[in-house]
Design an enzyme around this catalytic site. Sequence first.
Site, PDB file in Angstrom:
ATOM      1  N   ALA A  37      20.499   3.044 -12.661  1.00 54.67           N
ATOM      2  CA  ALA A  37      20.661   1.587 -12.600  1.00 54.67           C
ATOM      3  C   ALA A  37      19.429   0.803 -13.035  1.00 54.67           C
ATOM      4  CB  ALA A  37      21.044   1.176 -11.181  1.00 54.67           C
ATOM      5  N   TYR A 192      21.960  26.449 -29.579  1.00 55.41           N
ATOM      6  CA  TYR A 192      22.016  25.146 -28.901  1.00 55.41           C
ATOM      7  C   TYR A 192      22.263  24.017 -29.887  1.00 55.41           C
ATOM      8  CZ  TYR A 192      20.423  21.019 -26.287  1.00 55.41           C
ATOM      9  OH  TYR A 192      20.328  19.781 -25.687  1.00 55.41           O
TER      10      TYR A 192
END
Length: 259
Positions: A37, A192
Site C-alpha cells: 500500500a 528461468y
Amino acid sequence: MWLFCSKGASGFSSNSTAEEVTQGIDGTGLTTIVTGASSGIGAETTRVLALRGIHVVMGVRNMAAGRDVVQAITKEIPTAKVDAMELDLSSMASVRKFASDFNSSGLPLNILINNAGIMATPFMLSQDKIELQFATNHLGHFLLTHLLLDTMKSTAHKSKNEGRIVNVSSAAHRFAPREGIRFDRISDKSGYSRVGAYGQSKLANILHAKELNRQLKEEGVPITANSLHPGTIVTNIFRHQSIFNGSSNHVLCGTASSS
C-alpha cells in the site's frame, strides 16, 4: 490512449476511477488490510477506502514510504483511519509476525486485499530460498490469508457483513508454463523466464482464490474470495521493464473478474 474501453454490466469500465466506483458507499465500521500500500494501486486503494470511512491497515515493506502515504492521506482526509504495519511478503517470518501482531490487536477484519507484487525480476531467491516472484506474489499472500482467516470468519459472523478476500492477479497468468505451475521446479534457475515466472505466480493467485472461494462456500462461511486483473497501469511494478520507465500515455484497458 487505447480505445475500446467499453462499460461492462456494472456500468463501469477500466477508465472508471476508484472514487467513481465507490461513490455513495459508507464503509464506516469496516476494517481492511491492503498489502503493497505504499505506492501505486495499493496507495490509491487505501486512499479511496479511507475516503469512504473504512479503517485501512497498510501492509508495507518500506515503513518510511508507508508513513509518507499515511501522512498524505490524513492531510487530504482529516477523518481518515489509516495505519501502517511492516510486512515483507517474500519473508514467511515477516508474514507470520504481521499476522500475529494484527490478530493480537483486537481489530476486526472485513476485507483483505492481497495487492503487493513484483514483476519480471531477474532470477533471485527469497530469504526462504524460494524464487522471489513466486514467494512474494503467491506464497506470502497464501500464508497471510490462511493466518488471518479465523479473524475474518469471526468478524463476518459477528458483524453480519459478508467478508471479502481479493487477490490482485493479472491477465499475464496466460504466460505461465503450458503445463501450469511447476511445483517441482519453482526455484530452478535453469530455464528461468522472468515473464513466465511472473505468469506462474499470477496463475497461482487465481487458483488460490477459486479454491478458497469453493471451500468457504462449502463451509457456509459468509466470505467470498475473488481474483482480478486490474488492467495495465504504469506503476513502479514495471521497474524491471525498461520499456515502461518514465512517463507513458498508453493505458491498456483491462477487465476484472470474480473467481
